[in-house]
Scaffold this motif. Sequence first.
Motif, short mmCIF file in Angstrom:
data_model
loop_
_atom_site.label_atom_id
_atom_site.label_comp_id
_atom_site.label_asym_id
_atom_site.label_seq_id
_atom_site.Cartn_x
_atom_site.Cartn_y
_atom_site.Cartn_z
N TRP A 182 0.68 -1.39 -0.16
CA TRP A 182 0.13 -0.10 0.15
C TRP A 182 1.08 1.36 0.06
O TRP A 182 1.86 1.32 0.66
CB TRP A 182 -0.83 -0.07 1.40
N LEU A 183 0.42 2.13 -0.96
CA LEU A 183 1.35 3.50 -0.81
C LEU A 183 0.24 4.60 -0.04
O LEU A 183 -0.84 4.61 -0.81
CB LEU A 183 1.82 3.87 -2.26
N ILE A 184 0.53 5.05 0.95
CA ILE A 184 -0.05 5.91 1.96
C ILE A 184 0.57 7.26 2.08
O ILE A 184 1.73 7.44 2.31
CB ILE A 184 -0.24 5.23 3.09
N GLU A 185 -0.27 8.30 1.52
CA GLU A 185 0.21 9.56 1.83
C GLU A 185 0.54 9.82 3.12
O GLU A 185 -0.22 9.35 4.14
CB GLU A 185 -0.57 10.65 1.29
N ASP A 186 1.70 10.57 3.68
CA ASP A 186 1.92 11.01 4.83
C ASP A 186 2.57 12.54 4.92
O ASP A 186 3.67 12.53 4.70
CB ASP A 186 3.12 10.03 5.61
N GLY A 187 1.65 13.27 4.96
CA GLY A 187 2.06 14.55 4.54
C GLY A 187 2.40 14.88 3.14
O GLY A 187 1.53 14.46 2.37
N LYS A 188 3.74 15.48 2.87
CA LYS A 188 4.00 15.76 1.54
C LYS A 188 4.82 14.34 1.04
O LYS A 188 5.39 14.43 0.09
CB LYS A 188 4.82 16.85 1.58
N ASN A 189 4.95 13.27 2.01
CA ASN A 189 5.72 12.35 1.65
C ASN A 189 4.84 10.98 1.63
O ASN A 189 3.62 11.08 1.85
CB ASN A 189 6.74 12.07 2.76
N TYR A 190 5.43 9.96 1.43
CA TYR A 190 4.77 8.40 1.51
C TYR A 190 5.49 7.34 2.31
O TYR A 190 6.49 7.62 2.58
CB TYR A 190 4.49 8.02 0.16
N LYS A 191 4.53 6.60 2.71
CA LYS A 191 4.96 5.13 3.15
C LYS A 191 4.67 4.18 2.28
O LYS A 191 3.38 4.08 1.70
CB LYS A 191 4.51 5.06 4.83
N LEU A 192 5.51 3.01 2.15
CA LEU A 192 5.25 1.94 1.40
C LEU A 192 4.83 0.73 2.41
O LEU A 192 5.90 0.61 3.17
CB LEU A 192 6.18 1.79 0.36
N VAL A 193 3.76 0.43 2.34
CA VAL A 193 3.24 -0.53 3.52
C VAL A 193 3.06 -1.82 3.15
O VAL A 193 2.28 -1.89 2.10
CB VAL A 193 2.20 -0.11 4.35
N THR A 194 3.60 -3.04 3.63
CA THR A 194 3.36 -4.33 3.25
C THR A 194 1.90 -4.55 3.57
O THR A 194 1.56 -4.59 4.79
CB THR A 194 4.42 -5.20 3.97
N SER A 195 1.08 -5.04 2.83
CA SER A 195 -0.38 -5.11 2.99
C SER A 195 -0.50 -6.31 3.95
O SER A 195 -1.57 -6.61 4.81
CB SER A 195 -1.11 -5.47 1.75
N THR A 196 0.29 -7.73 3.98
CA THR A 196 -0.11 -8.40 4.84
C THR A 196 -0.06 -8.51 6.51
O THR A 196 -0.67 -8.70 6.78
CB THR A 196 0.92 -9.77 4.51
N ASP A 197 1.10 -7.75 6.40
CA ASP A 197 1.10 -7.30 8.01
C ASP A 197 1.01 -5.86 8.48
O ASP A 197 1.29 -5.57 9.52
CB ASP A 197 2.33 -7.95 8.78
#
Length: 253
Positions: free
Chosen positions: A182-197
């Motif tokens: 999952w690519l999730i907005e974090d302010g002006k930046n992003y976090k790339l999150v593993t969907s499974t955990d």
Amino acid sequence: MRISLLIICFISLLSFSVNAQPKTDNHAYNYVEVPYKFSFFEENNQFQLNILARVLLQEKGFEVYMDVEDLPLEVLKSPCQLLKFELNEIDSFMRKRLQFNLIDCYGQVVYTSEVGESRKKKFKDSYTEALKNSFLGFTKLDLKQLSSESTPSNSSQTETLSDEITDITKKLNYKHKDQVYWLIEDGKNYKLVTSTDQSVFATLDKADRGTYIFTAKSFLGAAFFKPNGDLIVEYRDNNQTNSSTKSIEFKKI
């Protein structure tokens, strides 16, 4: 081309292996920025003094950039590794006297050189000799050290998704090999999150020219989005003999 630009940027990065550990070098200041025009001159690089300052600093073990050049991604991520070079001319009759300061990211002077002098008659010769003399006896050991909180590190801890991040329903789905992220907005930046955990695989911090600093647990890279939304990550694999540049593609789904 953007990929070519990223590759050039990575040539300037510090060595960073896939299994890298935090640096143990006592010298936290690795970079110096030199102005292309000193305040007491009317012309850029007058008497080639600015380039000479760069060469002299390189001889002392620094990686040096002029203020008209782009800084490497490592400095953009940890700007307190960078010192500013300031050269001052001291008024004197019948001789040239120069003294330089190195200034940290907080605007504090961390080093002031000895006064370099010259009695040569030609301006270029006298300025050149005075600058060289101001460097006599100077080493990186003379610098005050950054606190451990300011030095770059590569944490081995696993970060979990924070409740403070923007609504998770606005996530974008990406896939690499058989893993969905999952690519999730974090302010002006992003976090790339593993969907499974729902663990944070990497952070994307905005840099310049449409690029992002891609920080994963095991490597540091540069990233950009293709027109179709796919995410491309470039990084240097220093485990290879030729320290090659590698690419990862996260496909938008």
